[in-house]
Design an enzyme around this catalytic site. Structure first.
Site, PDB file in Angstrom:
ATOM      1  CD  GLN A 120      10.432  14.351   0.168  1.00 29.74           C
ATOM      2  OE1 GLN A 120      10.723  15.131  -0.726  1.00 29.74           O
ATOM      3  NE2 GLN A 120       9.465  13.485   0.076  1.00 29.74           N
TER       4      GLN A 120
ATOM      5  CE1 TYR B  87      11.015   3.270   7.789  1.00 26.58           C
ATOM      6  CE2 TYR B  87       9.366   4.523   8.987  1.00 26.58           C
ATOM      7  CZ  TYR B  87      10.621   4.428   8.428  1.00 26.58           C
ATOM      8  OH  TYR B  87      11.479   5.489   8.490  1.00 26.58           O
TER       9      TYR B  87
HETATM   10  P1  NAD Z   1      13.777   0.265   5.693  1.00 25.40           P
HETATM   11  O1  NAD Z   1      15.234   0.528   5.585  1.00 25.40           O
HETATM   12  O2  NAD Z   1      13.127   0.261   7.021  1.00 25.40           O
HETATM   13  O3  NAD Z   1      13.473  -1.160   5.016  1.00 25.40           O
HETATM   14  C1  NAD Z   1      13.920  -1.476   3.721  1.00 25.40           C
HETATM   15  C2  NAD Z   1      12.841  -2.223   2.960  1.00 25.40           C
HETATM   16  O4  NAD Z   1      12.724  -3.566   3.459  1.00 25.40           O
HETATM   17  C3  NAD Z   1      11.452  -1.612   3.069  1.00 25.40           C
HETATM   18  O5  NAD Z   1      11.016  -1.271   1.772  1.00 25.40           O
HETATM   19  C4  NAD Z   1      10.617  -2.729   3.683  1.00 25.40           C
HETATM   20  O6  NAD Z   1       9.301  -2.765   3.178  1.00 25.40           O
HETATM   21  C5  NAD Z   1      11.389  -3.952   3.258  1.00 25.40           C
HETATM   22  N1  NAD Z   1      11.087  -5.180   4.010  1.00 25.40           N
HETATM   23  C6  NAD Z   1      10.865  -5.357   5.338  1.00 25.40           C
HETATM   24  N2  NAD Z   1      10.622  -6.651   5.619  1.00 25.40           N
HETATM   25  C7  NAD Z   1      10.711  -7.333   4.442  1.00 25.40           C
HETATM   26  C8  NAD Z   1      10.562  -8.697   4.085  1.00 25.40           C
HETATM   27  N3  NAD Z   1      10.268  -9.636   4.990  1.00 25.40           N
HETATM   28  N4  NAD Z   1      10.712  -9.028   2.791  1.00 25.40           N
HETATM   29  C9  NAD Z   1      10.999  -8.079   1.857  1.00 25.40           C
HETATM   30  N5  NAD Z   1      11.154  -6.783   2.131  1.00 25.40           N
HETATM   31  C10 NAD Z   1      11.004  -6.404   3.413  1.00 25.40           C
HETATM   32  O7  NAD Z   1      12.938   1.223   4.754  1.00 25.40           O
HETATM   33  P2  NAD Z   1      13.320   2.621   4.077  1.00 25.40           P
HETATM   34  O8  NAD Z   1      14.183   2.382   2.918  1.00 25.40           O
HETATM   35  O9  NAD Z   1      13.803   3.507   5.131  1.00 25.40           O
HETATM   36  O10 NAD Z   1      11.903   3.106   3.546  1.00 25.40           O
HETATM   37  C11 NAD Z   1      10.676   2.663   4.084  1.00 25.40           C
HETATM   38  C12 NAD Z   1       9.500   3.449   3.521  1.00 25.40           C
HETATM   39  O11 NAD Z   1       9.589   4.818   3.824  1.00 25.40           O
HETATM   40  C13 NAD Z   1       9.372   3.383   2.009  1.00 25.40           C
HETATM   41  O12 NAD Z   1       8.014   3.297   1.721  1.00 25.40           O
HETATM   42  C14 NAD Z   1       9.903   4.700   1.556  1.00 25.40           C
HETATM   43  O13 NAD Z   1       9.419   5.081   0.291  1.00 25.40           O
HETATM   44  C15 NAD Z   1       9.388   5.574   2.646  1.00 25.40           C
HETATM   45  N6  NAD Z   1      10.138   6.838   2.724  1.00 25.40           N
HETATM   46  C16 NAD Z   1       9.439   8.020   2.725  1.00 25.40           C
HETATM   47  C17 NAD Z   1      10.132   9.236   2.796  1.00 25.40           C
HETATM   48  C18 NAD Z   1       9.402  10.537   2.804  1.00 25.40           C
HETATM   49  O14 NAD Z   1       8.237  10.585   2.545  1.00 25.40           O
HETATM   50  N7  NAD Z   1      10.085  11.617   3.113  1.00 25.40           N
HETATM   51  C19 NAD Z   1      11.513   9.236   2.879  1.00 25.40           C
HETATM   52  C20 NAD Z   1      12.184   8.013   2.887  1.00 25.40           C
HETATM   53  C21 NAD Z   1      11.479   6.823   2.823  1.00 25.40           C
END
Ligand code: NAD
Length: 374
Positions: A127, A226
């Site tokens: 993280q 994702y």
């Molecule tokens: P991302 O930038 O890939 O996508 C942004 C958001 O767009 C996501 O929440 C995705 O679900 C959403 N999305 C995709 N298609 C869509 C649609 N058709 N309509 C509406 N929304 C849509 O994602 P991100 O911000 O990098 O994060 C993705 C996941 O990873 C999340 O669950 C986040 O909590 C998780 N995450 C975990 C950690 C960790 O555990 N260390 C760190 C960062 C993120």
């Protein structure tokens, strides 16, 4: 180790890979930190502050790289950059693996070792190194500020002697890291905030920030937390619901992304035509095709009285803090690459290092990139 920090050369890139506070820590740990002249100027970290923190300011790239064991950058190295790295140099930064094949090939041929921060696994231990998240946080914040600056309305409710102002409605599409930060920022500005994501798990996070979660009969949680791509039927259902919410909003921030894919279209041009004049769309997905059909990356358009902004590199709009967070991510990553005694780690079997190792010893180590390079 000898650690070099380059001055970013991409147009509009104001961030820098390390900040004086981190230089001080690295210097204290016995590292020699070299910073290319004016590397931090765009982010408001002057050379003198780096020098005071223990860095050596180096006037040119060639001199900077000579003898450097580790090179830190924000933007992916270009082909020209790659040509300047000596064999065995370790380069750490964003690498844009799928979109920078020429430079990756060059780094491979020059036997450079490159770690891609995009490939750091999103596990708990990583993280502190999650630069995608730290920069998405900066982007989500900057998007709302930009939306507010282009909105003809106040965001908060006001009760004044000159009358009562109703709060503006801000709609966030995609509630990942950037989207959640956008929600929190819009809430702080006093707007009514609604959000939508295809991952149902996002609902709880959205509600905990005090925003309303728009629910659809779809749950498209895919691999590794994702989103997956929707079926054509699901897409139609989604567009209908999204369209109704978009039509009522004063500001729409879109952040929807699917790793390795073109961004999903959530706002069609017909939906834009239904929006209120003066409404603003800030499309964070502009660089990967846009969540709005009309978005053009790097441009601001006005269609049917709706301002459609397709910003490039939003984190660079808050370069001071985006750099600070990025520098912390790199400091944390460095602790895996450089041992406590200052020697370079030779064994890259650690889960985080193995996953993010892009090129090493004349080979592309990341399989999907290797397939693209052929
Ligand atoms: P991302 O930038 O890939 O996508 C942004 C958001 O767009 C996501 O929440 C995705 O679900 C959403 N999305 C995709 N298609 C869509 C649609 N058709 N309509 C509406 N929304 C849509 O994602 P991100 O911000 O990098 O994060 C993705 C996941 O990873 C999340 O669950 C986040 O909590 C998780 N995450 C975990 C950690 C960790 O555990 N260390 C760190 C960062 C993120």
């Amino acid at each position: 180790a000898i650690i070099a920090v380059v001055k970013e050369s991409a147009v509009g890139e104001l961030r820098v890979a390390t900040v004086p506070e981190v230089v001080q820590k690295l210097a204290k740990a016995g590292h020699e930190v070299r910073v290319e002249k004016t590397a931090g100027t765009g982010a408001y970290y002057p050379d003198e502050i780096y020098a005071a923190a223990g860095a050596t300011i180096v006037p040119g790239r060639q001199e900077l790289l000579k003898g450097a064991q580790v090179v830190l950058c924000v933007q992916p190295p270009t082909v020209e950059d790659a040509e300047q790295f000596a064999e065995g140099t370790i380069v750490i930064g964003f690498m844009n693996p799928a979109g920078n094949l020429e430079a990756i090939r060059k780094m491979r041929d020059r036997k450079v070792t490159a770690f891609a921060l995009e490939l750091v696994p999103r596990i708990t231990r990583a993280q502190g190194m999650d630069a995608l998240s730290s920069q998405a946080t900066a982007g989500g914040y900057a998007a709302v500020v930009m939306g507010a600056a282009n909105c003809p309305k106040f965001l908060p409710m006001l009760t004044t002697a000159a009358g009562t102002i109703r709060p503006a409605t801000v709609l966030i599409l995609g509630a990942g890291v950037a989207g959640l930060m956008a929600i929190a920022t819009a809430k702080r500005l006093g707007a009514l905030v609604e959000a939508y994501d295809v991952r149902r798990a996002a609902g709880e996070q959205v509600r905990s920030l005090g925003a309303k979660f728009l629910e659809l009969e779809i749950n498209a949680e895919g691999q590794g937390g994702y989103a997956r791509e929707l079926t054509p039927e699901e897409k139609a259902l989604e567009q209908e619901m999204v369209s109704a919410a978009v039509a009522k909003a004063d500001i729409v921030i879109t952040t929807a992304a699917i790793p390795g894919r073109k961004a999903p279209v959530l706002i069609t041009k017909e939906t834009v035509a239904r929006m209120r004049p003066g409404a603003v769309i800030v499309d964070l997905a502009a660089e990967t095709g846009g969540n709005c059909e009309l978005t053009q990356a790097g441009k601001t358009l006005i269609e049917h009285g709706v301002t459609i902004i397709g910003p490039r590199n939003l984190p660079a709009r808050v370069p001071f803090h985006a750099s600070q967070m990025y520098a912390k991510n790199l400091q944390s990553f460095l602790s895996l690459v450089v041992a406590k005694d200052g020697s370079l780690v030779k064994d890259y079997s650690d889960e985080i290092l193995a996953a993010s190792l892009l090129v090493h010893e004349g080979e592309v180590r990341h399989a999907p990139t290797r397939d693209l390079i052929g």
